[in-house]
Design an enzyme around this catalytic site. Structure first.
Site, short mmCIF file in Angstrom:
data_model
loop_
_atom_site.label_atom_id
_atom_site.label_comp_id
_atom_site.label_asym_id
_atom_site.label_seq_id
_atom_site.Cartn_x
_atom_site.Cartn_y
_atom_site.Cartn_z
N LEU A 120 35.15 -16.72 24.45
CA LEU A 120 33.62 -17.11 23.58
C LEU A 120 33.81 -16.08 22.43
O LEU A 120 34.82 -14.54 23.03
CB LEU A 120 33.12 -15.89 24.28
CG LEU A 120 31.37 -15.52 23.86
CD1 LEU A 120 30.29 -16.34 22.91
CD2 LEU A 120 30.77 -14.78 24.86
N LEU B 176 26.97 -11.88 34.42
CA LEU B 176 25.85 -12.08 35.27
C LEU B 176 26.09 -14.10 35.84
O LEU B 176 25.69 -14.40 36.49
CB LEU B 176 25.01 -11.80 34.73
CG LEU B 176 24.31 -10.52 35.50
CD1 LEU B 176 25.02 -9.57 35.03
CD2 LEU B 176 22.03 -10.05 35.85
N GLY C 112 38.45 -11.26 28.29
CA GLY C 112 39.67 -11.19 27.27
C GLY C 112 39.07 -10.88 26.29
O GLY C 112 39.09 -9.49 25.64
N ARG D 47 39.48 -7.08 24.40
CA ARG D 47 39.20 -6.86 22.75
C ARG D 47 38.61 -5.86 21.95
O ARG D 47 39.07 -6.07 20.87
CB ARG D 47 38.83 -8.92 22.18
CG ARG D 47 39.52 -9.10 20.04
CD ARG D 47 38.92 -10.73 20.14
NE ARG D 47 37.92 -10.51 20.31
CZ ARG D 47 37.05 -10.67 19.33
NH1 ARG D 47 37.32 -9.32 18.41
NH2 ARG D 47 35.72 -10.54 20.12
N ALA E 183 29.03 -9.12 38.55
CA ALA E 183 28.16 -8.47 39.24
C ALA E 183 28.72 -9.61 39.79
O ALA E 183 28.71 -10.49 39.98
CB ALA E 183 26.88 -9.58 38.47
N TYR F 64 31.81 -20.83 46.22
CA TYR F 64 31.34 -18.51 46.10
C TYR F 64 31.78 -17.71 46.06
O TYR F 64 32.31 -16.41 45.19
CB TYR F 64 29.94 -19.29 46.10
CG TYR F 64 29.09 -17.99 45.42
CD1 TYR F 64 28.81 -17.86 44.11
CD2 TYR F 64 28.65 -16.96 46.71
CE1 TYR F 64 28.08 -16.76 43.73
CE2 TYR F 64 28.11 -15.91 45.75
CZ TYR F 64 27.52 -15.91 44.83
OH TYR F 64 26.94 -14.60 43.84
N LYS G 225 34.15 -15.64 43.75
CA LYS G 225 33.17 -13.68 43.37
C LYS G 225 34.94 -12.69 43.97
O LYS G 225 34.85 -11.60 43.33
CB LYS G 225 32.73 -13.91 44.01
CG LYS G 225 31.16 -13.94 43.92
CD LYS G 225 30.87 -13.73 42.16
CE LYS G 225 29.63 -14.18 41.96
NZ LYS G 225 29.09 -13.85 40.59
#
Length: 311
Positions: free
Chosen positions: A62, A72, A101, A105, A113, A144, A148
Site C-alpha cells: 500500500l 485493525l 514497511g 517509509r 491491534a 488467528y 497475531k
C-alpha cells in the site's frame, strides 16, 4: 490535525475508531477489503471532507502518506477467521510486513491491534502482559492465534531494528453496535437468538468465563495508547469483570425480555475456559479503565440488533 490510516476501518472496531478520530479533527484514510468490514458501518462518513475510503487488501503493498497507522485489518471472529485460514495467516504476516514497511517509509507511529487470543487457553488467570500464553499451534484457532503472535514479533523487531514507533494493544472481548449479527461471537449469537425466539446455544456446561468490554471504552483505551509518547506495550485493554456464559445468557434474556430457552452443545476444540485481563498496566501507565457496565452496554447493543433484524 493528523493524517491517520485505519486498516480494517469499515469493521466493527475500525468504524467506531474512524468516528472518534474525525470528531477530534483528524483526517482519516479508511482502508478495507470488505471481507468482514461492512459499508453500512461507514456509510455516514462517505462524503465527509476529513474521510477517505480506499478499497484495498493489505496482503498487497500500500502506497500513501500518513502520520499514524492503526492496524485493525484481520477477521476477528472464529467463524470469519476459520473460513479462510490461510488468508487469515497472510493478513497477520504478509499484511503486517506491508503495513510496517509503510510506517517505516512515512516515519509514522503504528498501533497494532493484537488480541487476548495470544494467551490461548491460559494457565495463568487473570492474564498479565508478561504471560507467554498456552496456544495450540496446530489447532483450528491457530491461524488467528499464531498469526497475531507473529504480528507482535514483527512489530517489535521493526521497532528494534529501525527505531519505528510501535504500540501494541491486546484486545479482549469487545461488543457493541455495528458488531455483525452473524459474526458468531457469543454476545451477537445470544442477542440475535433471543430476539428471534430461538434457543440460546451454550457450548459445554456454560461455566466458561469471558470479560466483555463495551466498544466506546475499548476505542478510548486504543487512542490513549497511540497518543502516549513513552510506552510501546503490549497493553491489555478489556474489562476485568468476568461473566460465565450462563450469567451472560441470563442478562441477555432479561434485556430482550425473550422467552428463549437454553440449548447445550459440545464445546469447540481449544475453546478457552477462562479469559480475563489484568489491566493494572493500562490503569497505571495510561490512566485507562473501562466505565460502561455490561447491562448498560447490552441495552444499546440490543437496540442496534432490533433495528438490524427488524424485530
Amino acid at each position: 490535525m493528523s493524517a491517520i490510516l485505519v486498516t480494517g476501518g469499515a469493521g466493527f472496531l475500525g468504524s467506531h475508531l474512524c468516528d472518534r478520530l474525525i470528531e477530534r479533527g483528524d483526517d482519516v484514510i479508511c482502508v478495507d477489503n470488505f471481507f468482514t468490514g461492512r459499508k453500512q458501518n461507514i456509510q455516514h462518513l462517505i462524503g465527509h471532507p476529513q474521510f477517505e475510503l480506499v478499497r484495498h487488501d493489505i496482503v498487497h503493498p500500500l502506497y500513501l502518506e500518513c502520520d499514524q497507522i492503526y492496524n485493525l485489518a484481520c477477521p476477528a471472529s472464529p467463524v470469519a477467521y476459520q473460513y479462510n485460514a490461510i488468508k487469515t495467516i497472510k493478513t497477520s504476516t504478509v499484511g503486517m510486513v506491508n503495513v510496517l514497511g509503510l510506517a517505516k517509509r512515512c516515519r509514522a507511529r503504528i498501533l497494532h491491534a493484537s488480541t487476548s487470543e495470544v494467551y490461548g487457553d491460559p494457565e495463568v488467570h487473570p492474564q498479565t502482559e508478561d504471560y507467554w500464553g498456552h496456544v495450540n499451534p496446530l489447532g483450528p484457532r491457530s491461524c488467528y492465534d499464531e498469526g497475531k503472535r507473529v504480528a507482535e514479533s514483527l512489530c517489535m523487531n521493526y521497532h528494534l531494528a529501525h527505531d519505528l514507533e510501535v504500540r501494541l494493544i491486546r484486545i479482549f472481548n469487545t461488543y457493541g453496535p455495528r458488531m455483525d449479527p452473524n459474526d458468531g461471537r457469543v454476545i451477537s449469537n445470544f442477542i440475535t437468538q433471543a430476539l428471534r425466539g430461538e434457543p440460546l446455544t451454550i457450548y459445554g456446561d456454560g461455566s466458561q468465563t469471558r470479560s466483555f468490554c463495551y466498544v466506546d471504552d475499548l476505542i478510548a483505551g486504543m487512542m490513549k495508547l497511540m497518543d502516549n509518547d513513552e510506552h510501546t506495550g503490549p497493553f491489555n485493554i478489556g474489562n476485568p469483570v468476568e461473566n460465565s456464559m450462563l450469567e451472560l445468557a441470563e442478562k441477555v434474556l432479561a434485556e430482550t425480555q425473550s422467552k428463549s430457552e437454553l440449548k447445550n452443545l459440545e464445546l469447540p476444540a481449544d475453546d478457552p475456559k477462562q479469559r480475563c485481563p489484568n489491566i493494572e498496566k493500562a490503569r497505571t501507565l495510561l490512566g485507562w479503565e473501562p466505565k460502561v457496565p455490561l447491562e448498560t452496554g447490552l441495552k444499546s447493543t440490543v437496540a442496534y440488533y432490533r433495528e438490524q433484524l427488524g424485530v
